[in-house]
Design a protein around this motif. Sequence first.
Motif, PDB file in Angstrom:
ATOM      1  N   TYR A  52      56.814   5.504   1.476  1.00 37.23           N
ATOM      2  CA  TYR A  52      56.818   7.928   0.956  1.00 37.23           C
ATOM      3  C   TYR A  52      57.531   8.537   2.221  1.00 37.23           C
ATOM      4  CZ  TYR A  52      56.261  12.433  -1.537  1.00 37.23           C
ATOM      5  OH  TYR A  52      56.224  13.402  -2.554  1.00 37.23           O
ATOM      6  N   PHE A  53      56.977   8.280   3.172  1.00 42.54           N
ATOM      7  CA  PHE A  53      56.972   9.648   4.127  1.00 42.54           C
ATOM      8  C   PHE A  53      58.973   8.948   4.374  1.00 42.54           C
ATOM      9  CE2 PHE A  53      57.223  10.318   8.746  1.00 42.54           C
ATOM     10  CZ  PHE A  53      57.339  12.060   8.762  1.00 42.54           C
ATOM     11  N   THR A  57      61.873  10.822   3.664  1.00 42.99           N
ATOM     12  CA  THR A  57      62.249  11.933   5.647  1.00 42.99           C
ATOM     13  C   THR A  57      64.163  11.917   5.144  1.00 42.99           C
ATOM     14  OG1 THR A  57      60.503  11.912   6.650  1.00 42.99           O
ATOM     15  CG2 THR A  57      62.451  11.951   7.579  1.00 42.99           C
TER      16      THR A  57
END
Length: 69
Positions: A52-53, A57
């Motif tokens: 997810y990160f 990003t």
Amino acid sequence: MSADWGPVIIAVALFILLSPGLLFQLPARTRVMEFGNMSTSGISILVHAIIYFCILTILIIAIQIHIHF
């Protein structure tokens, strides 16, 4: 002056799609990947959080997705 809704919409959509066990779970309890089993584990939550990160990003900082209403 309108607000930038891009990061909010992307974050919510990714949160729903990458919830462990909803569409897929990586790693699963018995296999490497399972689809739609609606169960989760601690390592699965960690793996999905990292995915997810990374995707968030890339979409928000590198590609700079903006949505103005």
